[in-house]
Design a protein around this motif. Structure first.
Motif, PDB file in Angstrom:
ATOM      1  N   ALA A   1       0.905  -1.168   0.000  1.00 41.52           N
ATOM      2  CA  ALA A   1       0.000   0.000   0.000  1.00 41.52           C
ATOM      3  C   ALA A   1       0.934   1.205   0.000  1.00 41.52           C
ATOM      4  O   ALA A   1       2.148   1.045   0.222  1.00 41.52           O
ATOM      5  CB  ALA A   1      -0.886  -0.028   1.248  1.00 41.52           C
ATOM      6  N   PRO A   2       0.427   2.395  -0.229  1.00 41.83           N
ATOM      7  CA  PRO A   2       1.322   3.553  -0.214  1.00 41.83           C
ATOM      8  C   PRO A   2       2.082   3.639   1.116  1.00 41.83           C
ATOM      9  O   PRO A   2       1.475   3.572   2.196  1.00 41.83           O
ATOM     10  CB  PRO A   2       0.353   4.734  -0.394  1.00 41.83           C
ATOM     11  CG  PRO A   2      -0.801   4.146  -1.159  1.00 41.83           C
ATOM     12  CD  PRO A   2      -0.957   2.756  -0.610  1.00 41.83           C
ATOM     13  N   GLY A   3       3.418   3.718   1.031  1.00 42.18           N
ATOM     14  CA  GLY A   3       4.237   3.824   2.243  1.00 42.18           C
ATOM     15  C   GLY A   3       4.559   2.506   2.905  1.00 42.18           C
ATOM     16  O   GLY A   3       5.182   2.480   3.974  1.00 42.18           O
ATOM     17  N   ILE A   4       4.165   1.402   2.304  1.00 44.83           N
ATOM     18  CA  ILE A   4       4.408   0.091   2.930  1.00 44.83           C
ATOM     19  C   ILE A   4       5.036  -0.851   1.900  1.00 44.83           C
ATOM     20  O   ILE A   4       4.404  -1.229   0.916  1.00 44.83           O
ATOM     21  CB  ILE A   4       3.104  -0.530   3.470  1.00 44.83           C
ATOM     22  CG1 ILE A   4       2.369   0.479   4.368  1.00 44.83           C
ATOM     23  CG2 ILE A   4       3.400  -1.828   4.218  1.00 44.83           C
ATOM     24  CD1 ILE A   4       0.983   0.036   4.782  1.00 44.83           C
ATOM     25  N   VAL A   5       6.299  -1.180   2.152  1.00 43.75           N
ATOM     26  CA  VAL A   5       7.031  -2.058   1.229  1.00 43.75           C
ATOM     27  C   VAL A   5       7.451  -3.295   2.001  1.00 43.75           C
ATOM     28  O   VAL A   5       7.912  -3.208   3.147  1.00 43.75           O
ATOM     29  CB  VAL A   5       8.273  -1.340   0.665  1.00 43.75           C
ATOM     30  CG1 VAL A   5       9.149  -2.303  -0.129  1.00 43.75           C
ATOM     31  CG2 VAL A   5       7.843  -0.169  -0.217  1.00 43.75           C
ATOM     32  N   THR A   6       7.295  -4.464   1.373  1.00 44.96           N
ATOM     33  CA  THR A   6       7.736  -5.679   2.041  1.00 44.96           C
ATOM     34  C   THR A   6       8.757  -6.415   1.201  1.00 44.96           C
ATOM     35  O   THR A   6       8.812  -6.271  -0.012  1.00 44.96           O
ATOM     36  CB  THR A   6       6.556  -6.600   2.397  1.00 44.96           C
ATOM     37  OG1 THR A   6       7.030  -7.584   3.316  1.00 44.96           O
ATOM     38  CG2 THR A   6       5.948  -7.265   1.173  1.00 44.96           C
ATOM     39  N   LYS A   7       9.591  -7.185   1.907  1.00 48.45           N
ATOM     40  CA  LYS A   7      10.563  -8.054   1.255  1.00 48.45           C
ATOM     41  C   LYS A   7      10.191  -9.490   1.599  1.00 48.45           C
ATOM     42  O   LYS A   7      10.015  -9.822   2.773  1.00 48.45           O
ATOM     43  CB  LYS A   7      11.968  -7.717   1.736  1.00 48.45           C
ATOM     44  CG  LYS A   7      12.394  -6.330   1.252  1.00 48.45           C
ATOM     45  CD  LYS A   7      13.814  -6.025   1.645  1.00 48.45           C
ATOM     46  CE  LYS A   7      14.286  -4.800   0.874  1.00 48.45           C
ATOM     47  NZ  LYS A   7      15.718  -4.566   1.040  1.00 48.45           N
ATOM     48  N   LEU A   8      10.089 -10.295   0.554  1.00 45.54           N
ATOM     49  CA  LEU A   8       9.498 -11.626   0.689  1.00 45.54           C
ATOM     50  C   LEU A   8      10.508 -12.731   0.428  1.00 45.54           C
ATOM     51  O   LEU A   8      11.328 -12.637  -0.493  1.00 45.54           O
ATOM     52  CB  LEU A   8       8.359 -11.775  -0.321  1.00 45.54           C
ATOM     53  CG  LEU A   8       7.195 -10.797  -0.121  1.00 45.54           C
ATOM     54  CD1 LEU A   8       6.434 -10.620  -1.430  1.00 45.54           C
ATOM     55  CD2 LEU A   8       6.258 -11.295   0.966  1.00 45.54           C
ATOM     56  N   VAL A   9      10.403 -13.800   1.194  1.00 47.25           N
ATOM     57  CA  VAL A   9      11.203 -14.998   0.970  1.00 47.25           C
ATOM     58  C   VAL A   9      10.322 -16.176   1.405  1.00 47.25           C
ATOM     59  O   VAL A   9       9.528 -16.046   2.330  1.00 47.25           O
ATOM     60  CB  VAL A   9      12.556 -14.907   1.728  1.00 47.25           C
ATOM     61  CG1 VAL A   9      12.377 -14.648   3.196  1.00 47.25           C
ATOM     62  CG2 VAL A   9      13.410 -16.128   1.496  1.00 47.25           C
ATOM     63  N   TRP A  10      10.414 -17.298   0.712  1.00 46.74           N
ATOM     64  CA  TRP A  10       9.502 -18.392   1.055  1.00 46.74           C
ATOM     65  C   TRP A  10      10.102 -19.754   0.737  1.00 46.74           C
ATOM     66  O   TRP A  10      11.014 -19.887  -0.085  1.00 46.74           O
ATOM     67  CB  TRP A  10       8.161 -18.233   0.346  1.00 46.74           C
ATOM     68  CG  TRP A  10       8.237 -18.214  -1.140  1.00 46.74           C
ATOM     69  CD1 TRP A  10       8.141 -19.298  -1.978  1.00 46.74           C
ATOM     70  CD2 TRP A  10       8.418 -17.066  -1.990  1.00 46.74           C
ATOM     71  NE1 TRP A  10       8.255 -18.883  -3.270  1.00 46.74           N
ATOM     72  CE2 TRP A  10       8.424 -17.527  -3.319  1.00 46.74           C
ATOM     73  CE3 TRP A  10       8.578 -15.699  -1.751  1.00 46.74           C
ATOM     74  CZ2 TRP A  10       8.582 -16.667  -4.403  1.00 46.74           C
ATOM     75  CZ3 TRP A  10       8.742 -14.838  -2.827  1.00 46.74           C
ATOM     76  CH2 TRP A  10       8.737 -15.329  -4.137  1.00 46.74           C
TER      77      TRP A  10
END
Lengths: 107, 107
Positions: free
Chosen positions: A15-24
């Motif tokens: 969402a605006p202002g929310i960044v995630t880094k993903l690993v799975w």
């Protein structure tokens, strides 16, 4: 194969202002999300179970009809299908979320 | 039911100098582990998938026959059944591990 570094993580703006880094892996997806102050994830739901913990900052988290302020070290479990939303506080907030099974819409 | 606070977590000593705080749902268990400097988790394995990320400090992690130094922000995935061990560095190290399914031997 076993090890992942931040440069390798898949990045996604939630969402605006929310960044995630993903690993799975096969059963678990980690989402290391950074919220700018006063950023909102609107109400949504998904079939995956979500469990998370606040690493830094604070978050007003609504799960179903219950809202709590979660601070560093506080954890939460959102059963599959239960709607939820989140608003970060006045400082940068970091949350480690996990999903099982991994969210295919984030891959 | 949805929210858990550190005072509610189940605490467990994993090895000398390594204490974890546990919280779990139906599919995921979070293990928020604090290692004193130079502490060791001996080689072991379990059927659950384990995915984790270093929150603070550093860890020499061996998965199968591969050893890497993991620092803040580095992540790892250990498939079920693969043997692994860990040794923390010279400072207090915090690691957020997750298991799916939850480890019944930790409940």
């Amino acid at each position: 194969m076993y090890f992942s570094y931040p440069r390798d993580f898949k990045e996604r703006e939630l969402a605006p202002g929310i960044v995630t880094k993903l690993v799975w892996g096969e059963r678990i997806m980690l989402s290391h999300a950074t919220f700018q102050p006063n950023s909102t994830i609107p109400t949504h739901g998904h079939p995956q179970e979500q469990t998370g913990i606040v690493i830094e900052g604070e978050l007003d988290l609504t799960i179903g009809s219950e809202t709590r302020r979660c601070r560093k070290g506080d954890a939460f479990t959102i059963p599959g299908g239960v709607e939820h939303s989140a608003v970060s506080g006045n400082s940068v907030t970091v949350v480690l979320d996990t999903f099982s099974p991994p969210r295919e819409d984030y891959m």
